[in-house]
Design an enzyme around this catalytic site. Structure first.
Site, mmCIF file in Angstrom:
data_model
loop_
_atom_site.group_PDB
_atom_site.id
_atom_site.type_symbol
_atom_site.label_atom_id
_atom_site.label_comp_id
_atom_site.label_asym_id
_atom_site.label_seq_id
_atom_site.Cartn_x
_atom_site.Cartn_y
_atom_site.Cartn_z
ATOM 1 N N ASP A 171 1.000 5.240 -0.259
ATOM 2 C CA ASP A 171 0.254 6.504 -0.227
ATOM 3 C C ASP A 171 0.969 7.564 -1.059
ATOM 4 O OD1 ASP A 171 -1.822 5.811 1.663
ATOM 5 O OD2 ASP A 171 -0.215 5.696 3.159
ATOM 6 N N HIS A 180 -6.468 9.479 -0.281
ATOM 7 C CA HIS A 180 -7.133 9.462 1.026
ATOM 8 C C HIS A 180 -6.325 10.097 2.158
ATOM 9 C CE1 HIS A 180 -5.152 5.509 0.426
ATOM 10 N NE2 HIS A 180 -4.743 5.710 1.662
ATOM 11 N N ASP A 222 -7.759 1.402 2.342
ATOM 12 C CA ASP A 222 -7.400 2.386 3.360
ATOM 13 C C ASP A 222 -8.316 3.602 3.516
ATOM 14 O OD1 ASP A 222 -5.799 3.122 5.471
ATOM 15 O OD2 ASP A 222 -4.348 4.200 4.248
ATOM 16 N N ASP A 262 1.863 -1.067 4.455
ATOM 17 C CA ASP A 262 2.297 0.187 3.836
ATOM 18 C C ASP A 262 3.745 0.097 3.350
ATOM 19 O OD1 ASP A 262 -0.151 0.897 4.738
ATOM 20 O OD2 ASP A 262 0.520 2.534 6.034
ATOM 21 N N HIS A 321 0.848 -1.192 0.000
ATOM 22 C CA HIS A 321 0.000 0.000 0.000
ATOM 23 C C HIS A 321 0.879 1.236 0.000
ATOM 24 C CE1 HIS A 321 -3.429 2.528 0.726
ATOM 25 N NE2 HIS A 321 -2.809 3.074 1.748
HETATM 26 ZN ZN LIG Z 1 -3.212 4.869 2.715
#
Ligand SMILES: [Zn+2]
Length: 1026
Positions: free
Chosen positions: A47, A438, A159, A296, A45
């Site tokens: 971001d 997000h 998420d 993550d 994951h």
């Molecule tokens: Zn995230």
């Protein structure tokens, strides 16, 4: 979902190892005939911005994941991996050579690497607007299609902090059959798990036939990390995340470490693990099990690839020779998993397995106890507002660019800067897309990351405004061959400039003289607009002429540099402008002698409760009674002590509506968990902000617009209430504009509260989802206050059998209806503390923040059916509310002339359409298709095709559509009859993100867009130059 909220007790009983569930048991004989089929799904994951900026994450972490992925997947054909965010992936793609590109393509072809969702980011679903949600998905899918030739099939959203059914609709319309979600209220997960309903067909609330159904898998446990993915007991699952082996980067907090798999321990380890699998399988109906293995920014080192894949491979091999364990384990991707679910249900891919149907959304999210994630609906409202500003600039720029490009090609306008503008558009699509992440629009990143997002947005706003100004100029020029683009000199100015990411825009002032100065106005909506516009000028004595040359009524307001200080070099002129659909109108303003123009009115200004020393004694006034402003339709009355609205009188209906406006504040809880960027944990109800002296109040009255400016001695610095005397829809509502500056407060949340006399029984209210649809809400006493707060990306309303009160919002904020007849909108929050969700800081970077609302009160006329058959509890805005919202978020663009003289002749009005599109149709986008992204020569050469995205509003026709400038026809459109001079060569109906062709349409045939539906058409323009 409404049902689940009613039935669920929302208790929080300790469930043992699965704290938020119950002790799961199983009977091993259920797999006697057919093994449990387990897909272990490695993923990472990433971001695009959170604790680091997007680019820092790329350089320091994400790039390493990709670099290791290629050789490590190649090492063993049984290995699999999934990846979601195209923002990162495209950066890497641009850096790698052709041979590596070929290796990646091969891994995808072999099914070892699966691209899931394929959006630019994994979008937030609470604050984001459907325009941007769709746009970032188109951007990702178009990029994939142009470079890798890949079409993602499954959605993966692990998420985002709560889920909207709008996303389910978008994925379905993009021809996805499956999706997965994770962050849902723990109590709702438990409720669904008990009924084996964690997999369901997610259906839109307005859908009667099931045509919007999409199969959705909801993960059952607390988190998407490995400890919460293999089964109910995190201390066991953690031992199977081999990156937590001693001497590695991560640890198990449950004090039981993983052990490497050896010939000696493999039997014991496998038994421990499959016990968890078998327990988890009890929560689902099929004997196929999905077990994600990731977290993550994982898989960024070769070591991690080796540890995870080698240890698991030993267990897979062991299971292969031990059929008595009744478990089949393999590496897989999301699509592998869903394919097996369909197969074991004996239905075709995309069919309907044996699962229940569910409608509604998953807000508000709580991950434990009373920790509701309803704070992020409001966190960093400055940037939430900036998001909508970027969006309307992007949408308008797309529409006018596509129009102008078609005219440029038809008219051999060789100097039209199509590649420069295409680059602006592509960059803006990606900057806006990035912010939908997000941790972007949610306001949950670190301060310097927020700055990075803000700078990207402001840069795009400025570029897009320049693009719109140039295209407006180009389209207004009579002889387009004469158009010459000069990047450094322009005939028309931008009406406002943004200097930096954190400042409010500065208005441009038109230097007026005896020569009439042209002012261009652009309307990006597909119906004619009659709206009041405001231009800043250098003289109060002016004359405004419309495109036909008639002098029209104008109103001059003074320009205040401070509460009571007037700048006599600047004035605001307001007048009613009429601009055709997607067209440009040219108005002229010139200076005249004092009193020479009887149609130019100086507004009357009165200041009350002045505290200024300079003000002449005789001008100091106190209200003796309540006061009011009015237009043809409404009269708004204000309190003499607070200067805030007390009532709104509807002149048509001759009804007075109680409308008490107050500003209130929440303080954060004194003990235990505290409010932070994500969480809202108030210390009880909000308190009304009282002030000692009546606030300084400025009233401006005139024939075009009247307004009350209240300088509230609090964090709400300026509160403006404006009534426009317009025959258009803007005359039907009360405009509210606030500048909130909370920088002198800490651990406070500021809200506006509106108390009405509407009897919304059971405290039922409606809030929108992503500006696309309305969702019914109810305030429950069984839930804490913060659980009853919902996102309001566009509007909320309450109603009884006679009246509806809608608050329309130009930015996404949190809202509630905690008491009957009362609506509250939280406008800003400033918090000292981190709320323990990984961010590591509070929210203290507040700035002076604008927010804009419209109050719309409507009287229900008879119980007419709504435009879609109304099942219980379904809500739709009125058509007027839809238009009022569209006008609020996309004001007319105004371009005053620069000092350079114009050497070409301008047409008074540019009208590109044969007729307006019907009132109920919204032109969501007209987006020129980008050429091959990974070709330096073609990258910014626009294609001759555009995506026209049309939507039919779902609306409640129980409320009469007043003051609209267009007609309804049931959503019918004929492509041959849209554009006047542009020739459409071909139209194809497409899936939403243009991945799949549906059918070629006959241009002369009338097609109809169904209510609520969003349809994409790929339009090819005829062009004389290609
Ligand atoms: Zn995230």
């Amino acid at each position: 979902m409404i049902d689940i909220f009613e039935k669920n007790s929302f208790d929080n009983i300790d469930g043992g190892v699965w704290k938020q569930g119950w002790p799961i048991t199983y009977d091993d004989s259920q797999w006697n005939n057919r093994k449990l089929k387990v897909f272990l799904i490695p993923h990472s994951h990433t971001d695009p911005g959170w604790l680091k900026t997007f680019l820092d994450y790329y350089r320091q972490q994400t790039k390493l994941i990709f670099e290791n992925m290629v050789p490590k997947l190649e090492e063993d054909g049984r290995r699999k991996f999934m990846y979601a965010e195209m923002s990162f992936f495209s950066l890497w793609w641009d850096e790698i050579d052709d041979s590596k590109k070929a290796r990646v393509k091969k891994l995808i072809q072999k099914g070892q690497l699966e691209i899931i969702t394929g959006g630019w980011v994994m979008t937030d679903e609470a604050n984001s607007h459907y325009f941007a949600m769709i746009d970032q998905l188109i951007e990702g899918h178009q990029w994939l299609n142009g470079t890798l030739g890949v079409k993602p099939k499954a959605g993966w959203s692990i998420d985002p902090f709560g889920y909207s059914s709008t996303m389910a609709y978008i994925l379905r319309e993009a021809d996805f059959s499956n999706m997965l979600i994770q962050r849902v209220h723990y109590s709702i997960k438990k409720y669904l798990a008990k009924e084996k309903s964690l997999e369901f067909m997610w259906r839109q609330q307005w859908d009667q036939e099931g045509s919007t159904d999409i199969l959705c898998h909801l993960m059952p446990f607390y988190s998407y990390d490995a400890p919460h993915s293999c089964g109910p007991d995190p201390k066991i699952c953690c031992q199977f995340d081999f990156m937590r082996l001693p001497n590695n980067k991560y640890r198990c907090p449950w004090k039981l470490n993983p052990v490497a798999i050896t010939d000696n321990n493999v039997g014991e380890r496998v038994n421990l693990l499959i016990d968890q699998y078998k327990k988890k399988a009890q929560l689902y109906r099929s004997d196929v099990l999905l077990v994600p293995l990731g977290d993550d920014f994982r898989y960024d080192t070769p070591t991690e690839w080796d540890l995870q894949f080698n240890n698991y491979q030993k267990m897979i091999d062991y299971l292969n020779v031990h059929p008595e364990l009744k478990t089949e384990l393999q590496f897989g991707t999301l699509s592998d998993y869903f394919a097996a679910v369909y197969e074991r249900n004996n239905v075709d891919e995309g069919g309907r397995p044996q699962v229940p149907t569910l409608s509604g959304d998953f807000f508000s999210y709580a991950d434990r106890e009373d920790n509701y994630w309803s704070g992020y609906y409001t966190s960093r409202p400055f940037y939430k507002h900036l998001d909508r500003v970027t969006e309307y600039h992007l949408r308008s720029a797309e529409v006018i660019f596509t129009t102008a490009l078609a005219y440029a090609k038809n008219n051999m306008a060789a100097n039209f800067p199509s590649a420069t503008f295409m680059q602006y558009l592509v960059e803006a699509r990606r900057n806006l897309g990035l912010f939908q992440h997000h941790d972007g629009i949610t306001g949950t990143s670190k301060e310097f990351v927020v700055v990075d997002y803000g700078k990207r947005l402001v840069q795009s706003i400025n570029n897009l405004k320049r693009l719109i100004a140039e295209c407006s100029t180009f389209l207004s020029i009579k002889d387009k061959v004469k158009y010459d683009f000069k990047p450094k000199s322009h005939f028309f100015n931008l009406d406002e400039i943004r200097d930096d990411h954190d400042s409010l825009p500065i208005k441009t002032v038109l230097e007026v003289s005896k020569e009439p100065s042209p002012v261009l106005m652009y309307n990006s909506l597909s119906h004619k607009r009659i709206n009041i516009v405001k231009v800043y000028v250098t003289s109060p004595y002016i004359e405004v002429t419309d495109p036909s040359g008639n002098v029209i009524v104008s109103q001059i307001d003074p320009f205040f540099t401070d509460k009571e200080v007037i700048d006599d070099r600047k004035y605001k002129v307001s007048f009613i402008a009429e601009v055709p659909a997607l067209g440009v109108s040219c108005y002229h303003i010139k200076q005249v002698e004092e009193n020479a123009n009887p149609l130019n009115y100086l507004s009357v200004v009165t200041v009350y409760h002045s505290t200024s020393q300079q003000t002449d004694e005789k001008h100091i006034k106190y209200f003796l009674e309540e006061f009011s402003i009015e237009n043809d339709y409404l009269k708004v009355t204000f309190s003499k002590s607070t200067s805030l609205i007390t009532s709104i009188y509807d002149k048509d209906e001759e009804v007075e509506h109680q409308t008490k406006v107050e500003f209130v504040e929440y303080t954060t809880r004194r003990t235990g968990d505290k409010s932070g960027a994500y969480l809202f944990l108030p210390e009880g109800e909000a308190k009304v902000m009282l002030y000692r002296l009546p606030p300084l109040t400025r009233i401006i009255r005139g024939p075009i617009a009247s307004e009350v400016n209240v300088f509230v001695p609090s964090s709400v610095q300026v509160h403006v209430v404006r009534l426009l005397n317009s025959p258009g829809s803007d005359g039907r509502s009360v405009d509210i504009y606030n500048i909130v500056d909370i920088r002198n407060e800490i651990d406070k949340e500021i809200a506006v509260r509106v108390t009405t006399d509407i009897n919304n029984e059971d405290r039922i209210f409606y809030t929108d989802l992503n500006g696309y649809q309305m969702s019914r809400r109810k305030t429950y006493d069984k839930l804490p206050l913060q659980a009853n707060v919902y996102p309001m990306p566009a509007m909320m309303y309450i109603e009884d059998d006679k009246t509806r009160f809608t608050i329309i919002s130009a930015q996404s904020l949190g809202c509630s209806s905690l008491k009957t007849g009362v609506m509250e909108v939280i406008m800003d929050r400033r918090l000292a503390h981190d709320d323990n969700r990984g961010l590591g800081e509070g929210v203290k970077d507040n700035k002076a923040t604008p927010n804009k609302f419209r109050f719309l009160i409507e009287k229900r006329k008879a119980n007419k059916p709504v435009s879609i058959q109304k099942p219980t509890d379904l809500g739709f805005p009125s058509l007027l509310a839809h238009h009022s919202y569209a006008h609020l978020i996309s004001p007319l663009f105004i371009f005053p002339k620069t000092s350079d003289s114009i050497p070409v002749i301008l047409t008074p009005t540019f009208t590109p359409l044969i007729q307006d599109l019907p009132c109920e149709i919204y032109l969501l986008n007209l987006r020129t298709m980008q050429n091959k992204d990974d070709s330096p020569d073609l990258k910014f050469v626009p294609k001759n095709t555009a995506a026209m995205i049309l939507q039919q509003y779902g609306f409640d026709c129980g409320y009469p559509a007043k003051s609209l400038t267009c007609n309804t026809n049931g959503g019918q459109v004929t492509f041959a009859k849209i554009f006047k001079d542009i020739v459409v060569k071909e139209v194809k109906s497409m899936s939403l993100t243009l991945m799949y062709e549906r059918e070629k349409l006959d241009l002369e045939t009338q097609i109809s867009i169904k209510p609520m539906e969003i349809n994409t058409f790929r339009i090819t323009f005829q062009s004389t130059s290609n």
